[in-house]
Enzyme design. Structure first.
Site, PDB file in Angstrom:
ATOM      1  N   HIS A  28      -1.421-108.319 -35.617  1.00  0.00           N
ATOM      2  CA  HIS A  28      -2.717-108.299 -35.760  1.00  0.00           C
ATOM      3  C   HIS A  28      -3.665-108.995 -34.542  1.00  0.00           C
ATOM      4  O   HIS A  28      -4.722-108.783 -35.153  1.00  0.00           O
ATOM      5  CB  HIS A  28      -3.367-108.429 -37.438  1.00  0.00           C
ATOM      6  N   HIS A  29      -3.512-109.611 -34.124  1.00  0.00           N
ATOM      7  CA  HIS A  29      -3.955-110.769 -32.952  1.00  0.00           C
ATOM      8  C   HIS A  29      -4.922-109.766 -31.741  1.00  0.00           C
ATOM      9  O   HIS A  29      -5.113-110.165 -30.646  1.00  0.00           O
ATOM     10  CB  HIS A  29      -3.337-111.800 -32.802  1.00  0.00           C
ATOM     11  N   ALA A  30      -3.456-108.552 -30.954  1.00  0.00           N
ATOM     12  CA  ALA A  30      -3.957-107.901 -30.082  1.00  0.00           C
ATOM     13  C   ALA A  30      -5.275-107.050 -29.965  1.00  0.00           C
ATOM     14  O   ALA A  30      -5.688-106.808 -31.526  1.00  0.00           O
ATOM     15  CB  ALA A  30      -2.654-106.407 -29.889  1.00  0.00           C
TER      16      ALA A  30
END
Length: 393
Positions: A130-132
């Site tokens: 979820h950080h990309a």
């Protein structure tokens, strides 16, 4: 709609391997092995579906074309730099594009199966990256598979998609991608950004103009355990989902909120995490006719926590929850010891926590958790025409 549960899985998903790195694919291998040994994957109505890689068109709904080119090129360029790649968090590795696209393709398959009525629920435990960001890797994540899956749901006609992120880290990439899109409600419960990566996820991050209230953040103080975390969840998530009325629920179920996780400082038990999965399923049943897409996420207690947590997730998604006192099967313990002999192998599926909590109240002397809940409710509840002081919400 079929009542089946799709589990998107193939051993090729283990190729998302950053090397000597906290995000070790053994946690996914051991999850599938534990679920298989406990019979979860053999339940009636559970279908294992192999993924296919997301193509460039699907990835480009979230990521810039030049970033896709960079991910492809980086492994063969010894002088490569930029785009967040080649850092300690996001080292460059062989097959980086192919394995990352396969993880995204697995979440696409899960979302499509549920939206098209081929399954009521679907799980990709290898997903949850979820950080990309649209143009850079971040936080161990190359392609943002939850965002890619949500974009596909919108393209297929979804008008209201809810995303609930229970990872210990803020779901910043998914929030950023949909920050100006009122069709997507992103809710993230996480350790305060004052203490933990990525440094975002404050209560006042509530959505861009025209999408006010579409982002919700509950940052919790270090040391928060089951009782405080579950109080925060139930004081924010159900009321906001009921106001938003989603057609489908997507969740990121990172297991790094556990007290044994080496990279963060919340203090949940496996039992508290199991309670969150039950709550998410109940909300999907109440609001979305059961349509629920669940992904994995973070989790760095590779043997002690992640396999148990996500086996509970698979069981909740596919029907009957596993009794907490259930013993881990001897064959699984042997496999876990062979993979990571230095780790303590758990004997049971529980941490002996009952998952109880006291409901939030706006009166009295608040502690740090109650203060965080109050701040989040004040920031976002009025944007959904909800009274932040009403304890019944």
């Amino acid at each position: 709609m079929s009542d089946d549960t799709v589990v998107v899985w193939d051993e090729s998903l283990l190729a998302y391997d950053l090397g000597d790195h906290p995000l070790d694919p053994v946690r996914v291998e051991l999850t599938i092995a534990l679920a298989r040994e406990l019979g979860v994957l053999d339940r009636p109505g559970v279908r294992l579906v192999p993924p296919t890689p997301a193509d460039d068109a699907a990835l480009a709904r979230v990521h810039r074309p030049d970033y896709l080119d960079a991910v492809r090129a980086a492994p063969s360029d010894p002088l490569f730099s930029g785009y967040g790649l080649g850092t300690p968090d996001n080292p460059i590795f062989e097959g980086m594009h192919e394995s990352s696209a396969l993880v995204a393709g697995a979440s696409l398959a899960a979302a499509e199966a549920v939206w098209r009525g081929e399954a009521r629920r679907a799980v990709n435990v290898a997903g949850g990256l979820h950080h990309a960001m649209p143009s850079r890797a971040a936080g161990f994540c190359v392609y943002n598979d939850p965002a890619v899956a949500i974009a596909r749901l919108l393209d297929l006609g979804a008008e209201r998609v809810a995303y609930v992120d229970v990872d210990v880290h803020h779901g910043d990439g998914v929030q950023q991608v949909f920050y100006a899109d009122p069709r997507v409600l992103t809710i993230s419960l996480h350790e305060t950004p004052l203490a933990l990566f990525p440094g975002t996820g404050f209560p006042d991050e509530t959505g861009a103009p025209g999408a006010e209230g579409s982002a919700v953040n509950l940052p919790l103080p270090p040391g928060t355990g089951d009782a405080g975390w579950l109080r925060g969840f139930h004081a924010t998530v159900p009321a906001l989902l009921r106001a938003f009325r989603p057609q489908i629920l997507v969740s990121q179920c990172g297991a790094d909120s556990h007290r044994l996780d080496p990279l963060a400082d919340l203090r949940l038990s496996v039992d508290g995490q199991r309670a969150s999965y039950l709550a998410l399923r109940a909300l999907a049943d109440e609001l979305c006719d059961g349509r629920w897409v669940a992904t994995g996420g973070g989790g760095y207690a590779l043997v002690e926590v992640v396999p148990r947590a996500w086996t509970h997730l698979l069981a909740v998604a596919s029907g009957e929850p596993i009794e907490p006192a259930t013993l881990t099967p001897p064959a699984w313990r042997t496999l876990a010891r062979s993979r990571r002999p230095e780790r303590e192998v758990p004997l049971r599926m529980t941490d002996d926590s009952d998952g109880s909590y006291e409901p939030w109240q706006p009166t009295g002397e608040p502690d740090a958790v109650d203060g965080a809940i109050t701040a989040t409710r004040r920031a976002v509840f009025p944007l959904h025409d909800l009274d932040p002081q009403d304890p019944a919400l």
